[in-house]
Design a protein around this motif. Structure first.
Motif, short mmCIF file in Angstrom:
data_model
loop_
_atom_site.label_atom_id
_atom_site.label_comp_id
_atom_site.label_asym_id
_atom_site.label_seq_id
_atom_site.Cartn_x
_atom_site.Cartn_y
_atom_site.Cartn_z
N ARG A 69 34.11 -5.74 33.25
CA ARG A 69 33.20 -4.92 32.44
C ARG A 69 32.23 -4.13 33.32
NH1 ARG A 69 32.87 -4.25 27.41
NH2 ARG A 69 31.01 -3.53 26.32
N HIS A 70 31.77 -4.74 34.38
CA HIS A 70 30.83 -4.01 35.23
C HIS A 70 31.55 -2.91 36.01
CE1 HIS A 70 32.52 -7.00 38.03
NE2 HIS A 70 32.20 -6.17 38.99
N CYS A 71 32.86 -3.10 36.31
CA CYS A 71 33.61 -2.01 36.95
C CYS A 71 33.79 -0.84 36.00
CB CYS A 71 34.98 -2.54 37.40
SG CYS A 71 34.91 -3.75 38.73
N LEU A 72 34.07 -1.13 34.72
CA LEU A 72 34.20 -0.06 33.74
C LEU A 72 32.87 0.66 33.53
CD1 LEU A 72 36.22 1.27 31.77
CD2 LEU A 72 35.44 -0.35 30.03
N ALA A 73 31.77 -0.10 33.55
CA ALA A 73 30.45 0.51 33.40
C ALA A 73 30.12 1.42 34.58
CB ALA A 73 29.39 -0.58 33.24
N ARG A 74 30.52 0.96 35.79
CA ARG A 74 30.29 1.81 36.96
C ARG A 74 31.09 3.10 36.87
NH1 ARG A 74 30.55 -2.17 42.27
NH2 ARG A 74 28.31 -2.58 42.43
N TRP A 75 32.33 2.99 36.43
CA TRP A 75 33.17 4.18 36.28
C TRP A 75 32.58 5.14 35.25
CZ3 TRP A 75 36.94 7.32 37.72
CH2 TRP A 75 37.57 8.11 36.75
N TRP A 76 32.09 4.58 34.16
CA TRP A 76 31.50 5.42 33.11
C TRP A 76 30.26 6.14 33.62
CZ3 TRP A 76 26.58 4.52 31.04
CH2 TRP A 76 26.23 5.33 29.97
N GLU A 77 29.42 5.43 34.41
CA GLU A 77 28.19 6.05 34.91
C GLU A 77 28.48 7.15 35.93
OE1 GLU A 77 23.94 4.42 36.51
OE2 GLU A 77 25.70 3.99 37.73
N SER A 78 29.48 6.94 36.77
CA SER A 78 29.77 7.91 37.82
C SER A 78 30.54 9.12 37.30
CB SER A 78 30.55 7.24 38.95
OG SER A 78 31.79 6.72 38.47
N SER A 79 31.46 8.89 36.36
CA SER A 79 32.31 9.98 35.88
C SER A 79 31.78 10.66 34.63
CB SER A 79 33.71 9.46 35.60
OG SER A 79 33.70 8.53 34.52
N HIS A 80 30.95 9.92 33.84
CA HIS A 80 30.45 10.42 32.55
C HIS A 80 31.61 10.81 31.62
CE1 HIS A 80 26.37 10.44 34.11
NE2 HIS A 80 26.80 11.11 35.17
N LYS A 81 32.69 10.02 31.68
CA LYS A 81 33.85 10.28 30.85
C LYS A 81 34.29 9.01 30.15
CE LYS A 81 35.69 13.95 33.83
NZ LYS A 81 36.85 14.37 34.67
N ASN A 82 34.72 9.14 28.91
CA ASN A 82 35.25 8.00 28.16
C ASN A 82 36.77 7.96 28.31
OD1 ASN A 82 32.63 7.82 27.38
ND2 ASN A 82 32.96 8.29 25.24
N GLU A 83 37.22 7.59 29.51
CA GLU A 83 38.65 7.55 29.76
C GLU A 83 38.97 6.40 30.71
OE1 GLU A 83 39.39 11.41 31.33
OE2 GLU A 83 38.90 10.83 33.40
N CYS A 84 40.24 5.99 30.68
CA CYS A 84 40.70 4.88 31.50
C CYS A 84 40.67 5.27 32.97
CB CYS A 84 42.11 4.47 31.07
SG CYS A 84 42.85 3.19 32.11
N PRO A 85 40.13 4.42 33.85
CA PRO A 85 40.11 4.75 35.29
C PRO A 85 41.50 4.84 35.90
CG PRO A 85 38.54 3.00 34.77
CD PRO A 85 39.40 3.18 33.56
#
Length: 461
Positions: A69-85
């Motif tokens: 969950r924290h990896c997904l949160a990091r991805w969301w914060e850096s990319s500002h996108k609601n998509e699968c990494p």
């Protein structure tokens, strides 16, 4: 039981061994099936595809991929996108923790999971990102609740109806040519007025002036003859204005006509025709910063605009509705009393939009629908200002108030300076469109803003 999305994230062998693990019974005399599961499952089956370590609080997306969950949160914060990494497929709604997969990983690799959780909790940056990610999810949940769908449709219909009313008022005003009817008198010198224009000037004085139109019509009074009339002429035949208050009102207005050389503006459209640029500037400035605008009028336009505004909003006496003299023009040039100043300053500091509403209310008999639009808009702007102050206070951002005030002041000054430079080059048609947009369509937009503030106050912070 896993749903179809969660099942797609695991291989068949992994899913079968998880089932064996979940059926484990401590008192069973059979060999421990968890040992069998551990022997057939490897850490590779439960790696996060972002950090490539054991999943911690595994979160399953719509595409079936699982991430910490924290990896997904990091991805969301850096990319500002609601998509699968991994596959870049957009997720719907807000991803949640896969509870069954989390419990299985916790049982299979308890030591590794506990160590990783301790590392995550010790990192303040990760904790901050997780809090921001969860706050984002909460805002998504509040933005589309089922219980507000009916209210959303209701207010959408209301806004549509108000927009139609505003458009009809705009079309009626343009088609009626109301402004053009008054342009002639406020631009044409009084010495060149015809008898019909003198009668039009008499009608603009008020309903009481209808009593004296007959003599002016019979005598065929034009503009040149009107300038020669005085108090003694009005009191004798054929005019016979015996009421002293009516006679003083006619003389006061005639003195203003003589001083200006043309008919002074007596309503919104006439004022706009004479002061096109200033009326547009004041309309937008009052909406965004009423206190600074009133201070500007006090410094630069004291006698022509500020004094009439103050006397209208804070009168020196209580006017009777049934009194004929209540409709007579007041002497707006004398200095206000200390009571008027005290009342004005209290409203100026606490409720500036109430001053605008009171000013519009005083013109209700002349501008029926327009005054109502202004009053409604003033009420909506008061609510928005109150919501902004409440967020500033409850959000523990009161220390930023000086910087915010300075930023707002600089914004207003820069916009006013830009307006002064660009105004002479803007076509009149564009200015009219901006004027009517701010007058009739701004209340409709502010209704939607107020509804959003009241229904979702947290998301507006």
């Amino acid at each position: 039981m896993l749903n179809h999305v969660q099942m797609e994230g695991l291989s068949p062998d992994v899913f079968e061994n998880i089932g064996m693990l979940m059926d484990d019974h401590p008192n069973s005399s059979e060999p421990c099936q968890s040992t069998v599961a551990r022997s057939t499952l490897s850490e590779h089956e439960f790696l996060c595809h972002c950090c490539y370590e054991i999943l911690v609080n595994p979160t399953t997306l719509n595409c079936g991929h699982n991430f910490c969950r924290h990896c997904l949160a990091r991805w969301w914060e850096s990319s500002h996108k609601n998509e699968c990494p991994e596959c870049r497929e957009k997720w719907e709604g807000f991803p949640k923790v896969n509870i069954l997969l989390r419990d299985a990983v916790d049982k299979l690799f308890s030591d590794v999971v506990e160590r990783r959780r301790a590392e995550i909790q010790a990192d303040p940056k990760i904790s901050r990102i997780l809090v921001a990610f969860q706050r984002y999810g909460n805002s998504l949940g509040r933005s589309r609740p089922n219980k507000h769908k009916g209210a959303g449709f209701f207010f959408s219909g209301v806004l549509t109806a108000l927009t139609c009313v505003a458009v009809m008022l705009l079309v009626y005003h343009w088609s009626s040519g109301e402004e053009e009817q008054h342009d002639m008198l406020i631009r044409k010198p009084v010495s060149r007025w015809t008898a019909e224009e003198v009668l039009s000037w008499m009608e603009s004085l008020g309903s009481w002036a209808q009593l004296y139109k007959g003599p002016f019509q019979q005598e065929n009074v034009n503009g040149r003859l009107l300038l020669m009339l005085g108090d003694e002429d009005f009191s004798k035949p054929p005019y016979n204005i015996e009421n002293p208050a009516h006679r003083r009102a006619v003389l006061a207005e005639l003195d203003r006509v003589k001083a200006l050389g043309v008919k002074p503006p007596q309503n919104l459209w006439e004022y706009k025709a004479v002061n096109a640029g200033k009326s547009l500037f004041l309309l937008y400035a009052f909406k965004s910063s009423p206190r600074l605008t009133l201070f500007y009028l006090y410094v630069f336009d004291y006698s022509e605009t500020f004094l009439p505004f103050l006397h209208t909003c804070c009168p020196a006496f209580t006017r009777s509705v049934e009194s004929v003299e209540s409709s007579l023009p007041l002497d707006m040039q004398h200095e206000p009393s200390w009571r008027q100043w005290a009342e004005f300053l209290v409203k100026y500091l606490l409720l500036p939009y109430q001053l605008i509403a009171e000013f519009a209310w005083d013109w209700l008999a002349i501008h029926y629908w327009t005054s109502r639009f202004i009053i409604v808009n003033a009420m909506l702007l008061s609510v928005l200002e109150g919501c902004a102050l409440w967020r500033l206070w409850t959000g523990a951002r009161i220390r930023t108030l000086p910087s915010r005030m300075w930023s707002h002041l600089w914004k207003i000054l820069s916009q006013g300076f830009a307006f002064a430079l660009l105004w002479p080059f803007v076509p009149q048609f564009v200015c009219n469109c901006l004027f009517y947009w701010a007058l009739y369509f701004s209340p409709i937009i502010n209704i939607d803003l107020v509804v959003q503030q009241l229904m979702h106050p947290e998301t507006q912070a």
